[in-house]
Enzyme design. Sequence first.
Site, mmCIF file in Angstrom:
data_model
loop_
_atom_site.group_PDB
_atom_site.id
_atom_site.type_symbol
_atom_site.label_atom_id
_atom_site.label_comp_id
_atom_site.label_asym_id
_atom_site.label_seq_id
_atom_site.Cartn_x
_atom_site.Cartn_y
_atom_site.Cartn_z
ATOM 1 N N LYS A 86 5.820 1.785 -0.244
ATOM 2 C CA LYS A 86 6.113 2.727 -1.326
ATOM 3 C C LYS A 86 5.377 2.375 -2.621
ATOM 4 O O LYS A 86 5.057 3.241 -3.424
ATOM 5 C CB LYS A 86 7.616 2.783 -1.593
ATOM 6 N N GLU A 108 12.732 11.111 -7.644
ATOM 7 C CA GLU A 108 13.942 11.272 -6.837
ATOM 8 C C GLU A 108 14.029 10.042 -5.950
ATOM 9 O O GLU A 108 13.032 9.401 -5.667
ATOM 10 C CB GLU A 108 13.841 12.532 -5.976
ATOM 11 N N SER A 375 6.184 -0.637 7.967
ATOM 12 C CA SER A 375 6.228 -0.045 6.629
ATOM 13 C C SER A 375 7.031 -0.851 5.613
ATOM 14 O O SER A 375 6.782 -0.747 4.414
ATOM 15 C CB SER A 375 6.798 1.379 6.718
HETATM 16 C C1 PLP Z 1 10.834 5.371 2.534
HETATM 17 C C2 PLP Z 1 10.485 4.552 3.714
HETATM 18 C C3 PLP Z 1 9.996 5.127 4.910
HETATM 19 C C4 PLP Z 1 9.907 6.609 5.133
HETATM 20 O O1 PLP Z 1 9.041 7.303 4.299
HETATM 21 P P1 PLP Z 1 7.632 7.857 4.780
HETATM 22 O O2 PLP Z 1 7.202 8.706 3.657
HETATM 23 O O3 PLP Z 1 7.856 8.608 6.051
HETATM 24 O O4 PLP Z 1 6.756 6.693 5.010
HETATM 25 C C5 PLP Z 1 9.613 4.292 5.951
HETATM 26 N N1 PLP Z 1 9.715 2.947 5.841
HETATM 27 C C6 PLP Z 1 10.183 2.354 4.719
HETATM 28 C C7 PLP Z 1 10.267 0.877 4.684
HETATM 29 C C8 PLP Z 1 10.582 3.140 3.626
HETATM 30 O O5 PLP Z 1 11.054 2.537 2.524
#
Ligand code: PLP
Length: 395
Positions: A86, A108, A375
């Site tokens: 993020k 948001e 992620s």
């Molecule tokens: C917010 C989040 C996601 C999902 O958001 P995408 O926009 O689909 O990437 C996935 N993994 C983590 C660790 C997040 O914080």
Amino acid sequence: MEKIGRFGDFGGQYVPETVMNAVTELQEAYERYRNDPQFLAELHDLYRNYAFRPSLLYYAEKMTKDLGGAKIYIKREDLNHTGSHKINNALGQVLLAKYMGKKRIIAETGAGQHGVATATICAYFDMECEVYMGREDMERQALNVYRMELLGAKVTGVDSGTKTLKDAINEAMRDWATNIETTFYCIGSVMGPHPYPTMVRDFQKIIGEEAKAQLMEKEGKLPDCVVACVGGGSNAMGIFYDFIPDKGVRLVGAEAAGRGIDTPDHAATLSKGDLGIFHGMKSVFLQNDEGQIAPVFSISAGLDYPGIGPEHAYLHSTGRADYVAITDEEAVQAFEYLSKTEGIIPAVESAHAVAAARKIAPTMRPDQIMIINLSGRGDKDVQQIARYRGVKIDG
Ligand SMILES: *Cc1c(COP(=O)(O)O)cnc(C)c1O
């Protein structure tokens, strides 16, 4: 007339006239700076020296041996500052706001991850920051509310609708339209009206560019398969984008099947959704028979969105990317699996990608390569997983 900000028929700018001025100003600013050498130099300096990029491309040797198929690499977005991908997007948008001369950032947030990333960058840039969050989410994620406040942000509770993420987005749009002179709206995923889906993808595409170069250096070739979890779709677009022209690379998105896609409790947009228009974009959404946005469910707060970014809807419609649905139980098992095999505790969102990889890798040959986009890190989820498993950890 050529349609603006489209991926096939998806995307566009479906906003009320009151929001259109703000959207147009942002679109013009992004066109002006997206290829500006100074803007890009500053962005890449922040990636390196603040977000801690490039993130590692890690060879998951034990997982590879255990699954007995493709050679598995993991792109470690969990090692970024604030613990997920993020930060890449928050950095890009707040930097753009600075170039536009805006003094105030609004955002948001659902679970609080994007709110925390935005509050972090605003602290760094000395910008005023206000984060809209559904009252329901504020109660569920009290720790992240305090974290944002610690970083100097104001968190404003939203009491309309279901008091969750989609309502927080509505409220942020309203604020943006009212305070366009001073205010920049920093959206958390590849969604919303153009230019957001393109812009957020551009700020996240560093993930795939790095992964490709890193794999070239280690293996001298492209991967055969790239797997990422999909909520709004920003981490997945980030790692997919640079591989889209490489037709031999299979792209797989893992969406949240919650308690199962044949129950009402899931967030599997591409498996079960329909074409619709919401939050400024034409895309695929989970809806009831009247076209109202349906409630969604997932163990993972970050995948709990009733729609998907328009570029994913396009990749899905053309067959360039495949999307699979992963249940809560499969995600929790993958959460435990990666912790035990590699000593890496993934975010429960990322665990959906690991679960998909566990199904696909064994069907591939040992001379083939898979990259999993991790992620985020899982510290934030440990308590919830313990609860899911019925383990008592407090008091
Ligand atoms: C917010 C989040 C996601 C999902 O958001 P995408 O926009 O689909 O990437 C996935 N993994 C983590 C660790 C997040 O914080």
